[in-house]
Design an enzyme around this catalytic site. Sequence first.
Site, PDB file in Angstrom:
ATOM      1  N   SER A  15      14.363  10.286   7.356  1.00 52.24           N
ATOM      2  CA  SER A  15      13.375  10.721   8.348  1.00 52.24           C
ATOM      3  C   SER A  15      13.520   9.929   9.654  1.00 52.24           C
ATOM      4  CB  SER A  15      11.949  10.625   7.797  1.00 52.24           C
ATOM      5  OG  SER A  15      11.539   9.297   7.654  1.00 52.24           O
ATOM      6  N   ASN A 109      18.323  -2.303  12.925  1.00 51.84           N
ATOM      7  CA  ASN A 109      17.709  -1.928  11.651  1.00 51.84           C
ATOM      8  C   ASN A 109      16.228  -1.678  11.909  1.00 51.84           C
ATOM      9  OD1 ASN A 109      17.480  -1.620   8.766  1.00 51.84           O
ATOM     10  ND2 ASN A 109      16.485  -3.625   8.718  1.00 51.84           N
ATOM     11  N   HIS A 111      12.519  -1.815   9.934  1.00 49.70           N
ATOM     12  CA  HIS A 111      11.898  -2.381   8.737  1.00 49.70           C
ATOM     13  C   HIS A 111      10.391  -2.093   8.781  1.00 49.70           C
ATOM     14  CE1 HIS A 111      11.427  -5.008   5.308  1.00 49.70           C
ATOM     15  NE2 HIS A 111      10.376  -5.524   5.914  1.00 49.70           N
ATOM     16  N   ALA A 175       4.702   5.645  12.812  1.00 47.29           N
ATOM     17  CA  ALA A 175       4.993   4.696  13.895  1.00 47.29           C
ATOM     18  C   ALA A 175       6.492   4.401  13.962  1.00 47.29           C
ATOM     19  CB  ALA A 175       4.205   3.409  13.686  1.00 47.29           C
ATOM     20  N   GLU A 176       7.156   4.337  12.804  1.00 50.91           N
ATOM     21  CA  GLU A 176       8.608   4.111  12.792  1.00 50.91           C
ATOM     22  C   GLU A 176       9.319   5.189  13.602  1.00 50.91           C
ATOM     23  OE1 GLU A 176      10.484   3.227   8.975  1.00 50.91           O
ATOM     24  OE2 GLU A 176       8.535   2.767   8.137  1.00 50.91           O
TER      25      GLU A 176
END
Length: 216
Positions: A15, A109, A111, A175-176
């Site tokens: 996603s 990355n 996280h 939010a990612e």
Amino acid sequence: MSRRKVGILISGRGSNMQALLDACAAPDYPAEIALVAANRADAAGLERARDAGIATQVVPHRDFPDRQSFEVALDAALRDADAELVCNAGFMRILTPWFVERWHDRQLNIHPSLLPAFPGLHTHERALAAGVRFTGCTVHFVRAEMDAGPIVAQAAVPVLAGDDADRLAARVLAAEHRIYPLALRLVAEGRARVADERVLIDGPACGEAALLNPTD
Ligand code: GRF
């Protein structure tokens, strides 16, 4: 405008990869996706990438005798695709210092916590157990130490009464999907500079550019 070529590494649903693909669809976005590579043939994100017309490659870690030979193949796939930047998006293999060095300050990355809090797995369960009022997500440059490295952007997400790990994970994931395209933009535009293992953001709205919070 010349766009920076990006390789995305995935292991699962993809996603975040999709969020990057969507961002790259905008004509003024400074990056384009040259390759989506997965270490598992069953990574659902591969299908999504193919549907979007993006080149994909499976580099199955189990086919290699050791971590280094797997990483040599992964590195070759990225270089063959002319990738200049690498985005890990739910990529579940620990990378050796050899690979990390090759992509030093060119590999990101994402996280699902506000690093340096809660590196590693089960971040949402651990945030709930700790009773924090805010958690969130972090995009950082990759270093050999897992879930560590200069922070490009963070989003804060509230922990609400009645949250379980799934509800919290869904709020953080939303939010990612906002913050990863934002962070990649800053890096692709050359506005995110690593100095002394911290990231300085150049240009207009430099503070705000790397920050999302729940009042947005
Ligand atoms: C995300 O929560 C990401 O932060 C973590 O793994 C998850 C991957 O999800 N590293 P997706 O594959 O991007 O949907």
